[in-house]
Scaffold this motif. Sequence first.
Motif, PDB file in Angstrom:
ATOM      1  N   SER A  79      38.841  28.360  51.622  1.00  0.00           N
ATOM      2  CA  SER A  79      39.631  29.597  51.666  1.00  0.00           C
ATOM      3  C   SER A  79      40.026  29.971  50.258  1.00  0.00           C
ATOM      4  O   SER A  79      40.417  29.110  49.480  1.00  0.00           O
ATOM      5  N   ILE A  80      39.932  31.239  49.957  1.00  0.00           N
ATOM      6  CA  ILE A  80      40.439  31.701  48.668  1.00  0.00           C
ATOM      7  C   ILE A  80      41.660  32.575  48.934  1.00  0.00           C
ATOM      8  O   ILE A  80      41.834  33.091  50.038  1.00  0.00           O
ATOM      9  N   ASN A  81      42.500  32.699  47.918  1.00  0.00           N
ATOM     10  CA  ASN A  81      43.630  33.613  48.016  1.00  0.00           C
ATOM     11  C   ASN A  81      43.302  34.836  47.158  1.00  0.00           C
ATOM     12  O   ASN A  81      43.269  34.732  45.935  1.00  0.00           O
ATOM     13  N   PRO A  82      43.053  35.981  47.796  1.00  0.00           N
ATOM     14  CA  PRO A  82      42.631  37.153  47.005  1.00  0.00           C
ATOM     15  C   PRO A  82      43.629  37.512  45.905  1.00  0.00           C
ATOM     16  O   PRO A  82      43.244  38.020  44.861  1.00  0.00           O
ATOM     17  N   GLU A  83      44.935  37.211  46.147  1.00  0.00           N
ATOM     18  CA  GLU A  83      45.945  37.547  45.119  1.00  0.00           C
ATOM     19  C   GLU A  83      45.665  36.805  43.817  1.00  0.00           C
ATOM     20  O   GLU A  83      45.954  37.302  42.733  1.00  0.00           O
ATOM     21  N   SER A  84      45.109  35.581  43.946  1.00  0.00           N
ATOM     22  CA  SER A  84      44.883  34.785  42.734  1.00  0.00           C
ATOM     23  C   SER A  84      43.785  35.394  41.855  1.00  0.00           C
ATOM     24  O   SER A  84      43.583  34.972  40.726  1.00  0.00           O
ATOM     25  N   GLU A 109      33.441  36.734  35.732  1.00  0.00           N
ATOM     26  CA  GLU A 109      34.727  36.031  35.932  1.00  0.00           C
ATOM     27  C   GLU A 109      35.021  35.840  37.421  1.00  0.00           C
ATOM     28  O   GLU A 109      35.403  34.756  37.863  1.00  0.00           O
ATOM     29  N   ILE A 110      34.863  36.925  38.176  1.00  0.00           N
ATOM     30  CA  ILE A 110      35.172  36.853  39.610  1.00  0.00           C
ATOM     31  C   ILE A 110      34.198  35.907  40.309  1.00  0.00           C
ATOM     32  O   ILE A 110      34.585  35.099  41.159  1.00  0.00           O
ATOM     33  N   ALA A 111      32.909  35.976  39.918  1.00  0.00           N
ATOM     34  CA  ALA A 111      31.908  35.105  40.546  1.00  0.00           C
ATOM     35  C   ALA A 111      32.231  33.638  40.291  1.00  0.00           C
ATOM     36  O   ALA A 111      32.160  32.802  41.200  1.00  0.00           O
ATOM     37  N   ALA A 112      32.621  33.315  39.053  1.00  0.00           N
ATOM     38  CA  ALA A 112      32.921  31.913  38.735  1.00  0.00           C
ATOM     39  C   ALA A 112      34.095  31.414  39.581  1.00  0.00           C
ATOM     40  O   ALA A 112      34.076  30.286  40.081  1.00  0.00           O
ATOM     41  N   ALA A 113      35.117  32.261  39.778  1.00  0.00           N
ATOM     42  CA  ALA A 113      36.265  31.848  40.581  1.00  0.00           C
ATOM     43  C   ALA A 113      35.898  31.764  42.065  1.00  0.00           C
ATOM     44  O   ALA A 113      36.290  30.827  42.765  1.00  0.00           O
ATOM     45  N   ALA A 114      35.120  32.723  42.540  1.00  0.00           N
ATOM     46  CA  ALA A 114      34.766  32.747  43.963  1.00  0.00           C
ATOM     47  C   ALA A 114      33.867  31.568  44.328  1.00  0.00           C
ATOM     48  O   ALA A 114      33.957  31.024  45.430  1.00  0.00           O
ATOM     49  N   LEU A 115      32.986  31.176  43.391  1.00  0.00           N
ATOM     50  CA  LEU A 115      32.017  30.123  43.709  1.00  0.00           C
ATOM     51  C   LEU A 115      32.509  28.735  43.337  1.00  0.00           C
ATOM     52  O   LEU A 115      31.871  27.735  43.689  1.00  0.00           O
TER      53      LEU A 115
END
Length: 423
Positions: free
Chosen positions: A37-42, A51-57
């Motif tokens: 689970s990710i927290n979209p707020e983070s 940047e977003i891809a590295a955090a999402a993956l």
Amino acid sequence: MKYISTRGGTAKVTLSEAMIRGLAGDGGLFVPDNIPSINPESFSPLETFPEIAAAALAPFFAGDPLEKQLPGICRSAFDFDLPVRFLRNDTGLLELFHGPTCAFKDFGAQFLAECFMRIDPGATRTVLVATSGDTGGAVAAAFHGRPGIEVGILYPDGGVSARQQRQLTGWGGNVRAFAVAGSFDDCQRIVKEAFADRTWGEGRGLTSANSINIGRLLPQIAYYGAASLWYRRRTGASPAFIIPAGNLGNGVGAFYARQLGFPIDKIALACNANPTIADFFNGGNYRPRPSIPTLANAMDVGAPSNFERLQHLIPDIEQLRGAALSISVGDEQIRETILRVDREWGEIICPHTATAFYFRDQLNSPHWIIAATAHPAKFEILIEPLIGRKIPVPAQLAEILSREGKAEKIGNRLEDFKRAWKG
Ligand SMILES: *Cc1c(COP(=O)(O)O)cnc(C)c1O
């Protein structure tokens, strides 16, 4: 995070192993053993796609030898634009075609190549792909010039468009193109037989880069996540996505992104006249069948292999049926839609993207993002006569089209390929 087979018949492996193996030993597809689970707020401080891809993956790489290198992999793989363009207040266009071969498959191929270069960097590898169009070009572009890697692209002689052929044959160096006297199925059979031929494969580090590789799926999760965040920042609403579907790899990315917790509302899958997926989501049984040729030829799939991943993600069949909308769009509707979208929206779209635009007009609710899977300039033979003018050719496409293509003509048996490969 470990990876398991959709068929449950193999031991858990790391992501790196799953990427190198391609297909699980029991014939199933590799999937993560749990959905994080990710927290979209983070994600609020993050803006760019790398940047977003590295955090999402990051959760998918947890515990893998490549974990620390993920941000660098994303920066190198995704060094091209990924715009969400707002066509109207309630409809965005996610342009997935700004990579080296102007189709969404560049995301997966570039990402996989960057991962391969970092898993065991000194290794020698042979990457073989059978292609009927976009996959081969994306893989060729991604692995071209990479040390230690030999690439063989097999395509049906006379079975691809002139521009597609240049994208397969114009590379040279470590990328060799083979024009097979036969069909796409013959090409696929040769590749499968090469993998089964242990003595030939041994020492060559034979690897597959085809679209069922989990390494090609991961970036597709990331761009739906990123697009949903960008859309919500701009409008305050969670978007729904319409995705042209063939083998369903691109579509599965959106299901994973929603499951992870990104702000994604509905998912709609637009099929061409091959209705296997549409029939299922409209209440029928899942019934794979032979494919038929259409104008949206990269979606000519009658037995979408990634359906197995969807079933694994949502095992309850009624729940799965409720998880997406789908329709089947015929060739006549594709032609009309290309023309109408040019007239009414001022956009030139490829025939695959046209299936999604057609679907948009059937949907009354607001806030949709249409996934545009290829640049229209790749399909000029269909589109230019329809709209009555030339399509500007993007620089990277013009460059590859200007090169002299070179293919080795071979017969349709493994022996023919092996003889040619030795040179
Ligand atoms: C491959 C491809 C598709 C289909 O994507 P799947 O992941 O196979 O569903 C759609 N459009 C274009 C342009 C493609 O190259």
